[in-house]
Design a protein around this motif. Sequence first.
Motif, PDB file in Angstrom:
ATOM      1  N   ILE A 264      -7.071   2.327  -5.678  1.00 27.33           N
ATOM      2  CA  ILE A 264      -6.671   0.916  -5.691  1.00 27.33           C
ATOM      3  C   ILE A 264      -5.347   0.735  -4.944  1.00 27.33           C
ATOM      4  N   VAL A 265      -4.369   1.604  -5.223  1.00 25.27           N
ATOM      5  CA  VAL A 265      -3.068   1.509  -4.550  1.00 25.27           C
ATOM      6  C   VAL A 265      -3.229   1.699  -3.045  1.00 25.27           C
ATOM      7  N   LEU A 266      -4.016   2.678  -2.636  1.00 24.08           N
ATOM      8  CA  LEU A 266      -4.234   2.929  -1.215  1.00 24.08           C
ATOM      9  C   LEU A 266      -4.925   1.745  -0.544  1.00 24.08           C
ATOM     10  N   PHE A 267      -5.912   1.175  -1.215  1.00 22.42           N
ATOM     11  CA  PHE A 267      -6.607   0.015  -0.656  1.00 22.42           C
ATOM     12  C   PHE A 267      -5.659  -1.155  -0.458  1.00 22.42           C
ATOM     13  N   LEU A 268      -4.790  -1.412  -1.428  1.00 24.88           N
ATOM     14  CA  LEU A 268      -3.841  -2.522  -1.319  1.00 24.88           C
ATOM     15  C   LEU A 268      -2.811  -2.267  -0.220  1.00 24.88           C
ATOM     16  N   LEU A 269      -2.356  -1.024  -0.080  1.00 29.15           N
ATOM     17  CA  LEU A 269      -1.403  -0.708   0.989  1.00 29.15           C
ATOM     18  C   LEU A 269      -2.015  -0.928   2.364  1.00 29.15           C
ATOM     19  N   LEU A 270      -3.264  -0.541   2.524  1.00 35.77           N
ATOM     20  CA  LEU A 270      -3.926  -0.747   3.812  1.00 35.77           C
ATOM     21  C   LEU A 270      -4.118  -2.231   4.099  1.00 35.77           C
ATOM     22  N   LYS A 271      -4.411  -3.028   3.078  1.00 38.73           N
ATOM     23  CA  LYS A 271      -4.538  -4.466   3.272  1.00 38.73           C
ATOM     24  C   LYS A 271      -3.183  -5.100   3.582  1.00 38.73           C
ATOM     25  N   LEU A 272      -2.124  -4.600   2.923  1.00 40.28           N
ATOM     26  CA  LEU A 272      -0.784  -5.111   3.182  1.00 40.28           C
ATOM     27  C   LEU A 272      -0.354  -4.832   4.616  1.00 40.28           C
ATOM     28  N   ARG A 273      -0.809  -3.712   5.150  1.00 38.22           N
ATOM     29  CA  ARG A 273      -0.469  -3.341   6.523  1.00 38.22           C
ATOM     30  C   ARG A 273      -1.017  -4.343   7.529  1.00 38.22           C
ATOM     31  N   HIS A 274      -2.141  -4.980   7.195  1.00 39.65           N
ATOM     32  CA  HIS A 274      -2.754  -5.946   8.115  1.00 39.65           C
ATOM     33  C   HIS A 274      -2.206  -7.355   7.952  1.00 39.65           C
ATOM     34  N   LEU A 275      -1.424  -7.587   6.897  1.00 41.28           N
ATOM     35  CA  LEU A 275      -0.850  -8.914   6.710  1.00 41.28           C
ATOM     36  C   LEU A 275       0.233  -9.172   7.746  1.00 41.28           C
ATOM     37  N   ASP A 276       0.351 -10.407   8.184  1.00 41.07           N
ATOM     38  CA  ASP A 276       1.315 -10.767   9.235  1.00 41.07           C
ATOM     39  C   ASP A 276       2.581 -11.350   8.624  1.00 41.07           C
ATOM     40  N   CYS A 277       2.992 -10.784   7.456  1.00 46.74           N
ATOM     41  CA  CYS A 277       4.158 -11.361   6.785  1.00 46.74           C
ATOM     42  C   CYS A 277       5.428 -11.122   7.583  1.00 46.74           C
TER      43      CYS A 277
END
Length: 473
Positions: free
Chosen positions: A439-452
Amino acid sequence: MAEKTSDHTTPLLRRSWWRSHLSTLPFTTSLRLKTSLLSELGGSVGDLGTYIPIVLTLTLVSHLDLSTTLIFTAFYNIITGALFGIPMPVQPMKSIAAVAVSETPHLTVPQIAAAGISTASTLLFLGATGLMSFFYRFIPLPVVRGVQLSQGLAFAFSAIKYIRYDQDFTATTKASSTTPRPWLGLDGLILALSAVSFLILVTGSGEVVEDDDEDRIIVTNDRDQPRLRRRLRTLSAIPAALIVFLLGLILCFVRDPSIIGDIKFGPSKIHVLRITWEDWKTGFLRGAIPQIPLSVLNSVIAVCKLSADLFPEKEVSATRVSVSVGLMNLVGCWFGAMPCCHGAGGLAGQYRFGGRSGASVAFLGLGKLVLGLVFGSSFVRILSQFPIGILGVLLLFAGIELAMASRDMNSKEESFVMLVCAAVSLTGSSAALGFGCGIVLFLLLKLRHLDCFGTVIGRSNSRSNFDETVLNP
């Protein structure tokens, strides 16, 4: 004449009325055969590679009553087959069983029951409140596939140990599994390898050959296709797993003919357990706490995902599965039956060997019921002589079938999450730990794609341009 005709036709009309109404009942549809009778019978024994070793160990070490367990799990099998309409397995709660026989002091039967009731109550609460369905919808698929892959490989690793080494399920150390199994004998390597070869020749890689499955058959001569298809259909109709299991039962009596004299007919006397406060505390802390995450992930989430893959036409909700696990243990555990759950490995194994409907597990339930009522707890003498190598063969195919459910990961990112989750689960011997890391790894990978970060920088640049425009008009 008219009255005579009426007298003769009324019973026929009445029978047809009952037949038409019975055919519309849900349980009759669920128990209707989807393939041949032999295929469903073959699939019914697909998860015994897990069931028998755990039941045998709990019976010998923790003095679990085998007759009571057989009778209650028989009813579980029949009811779940009628309710779900797929070969929904009934398997032991593995974490509770592992704690009960491997840790000292061993858990007593009331403590095992307390652990099962506590786990069942948690799953019943999650299912009844809708929280289990919430978890099922929002847990990422790569994480679930990682749990399935780790469980499948864990089964396969255990199966290889069963095949290669002698096993003593009553021992508390791993030293009992380091003696190589002899090549010859009624539980030797040649017997196990022959069973593996037989299952591969009959069932192949687990594919289903139908009349229109021409794309599955690759031949150079088109005239050979109908003949090859007929041969593969004939082979797939053989209940290979059932034949292997029956061979194991026959070898029980050949290995030790004296067990015939030890058999006592009739079931054990069923009674309600007396569970003390100390039993509740010990059972919850040592048994339920490690079992609850495994039951949520493997017994509910992974089962529903795998069911959607294997039976897309049959919707199996996480709520129903969770409530099912809760209710059956809240009844059986009070009488000393082994804590049970549904399992993705059992579903994969039963599907692998031909189970396609609820009738498959209903047949298994009828078999358990007969054994529990006729032989009672003396059946443990027969199981104690069952060739462990053959159990390893059945478990190997079930584990590989479960692991193959993860083959639908198409992107590198999904495969990355799945493999890390599986690796942590296997290394840490904890599906919950692997799930958390996934779960943590999945969220980190999704955060990497965010354009924040780009948004913050863009706002800063816009503010600077505005200031320059104001200051230097």
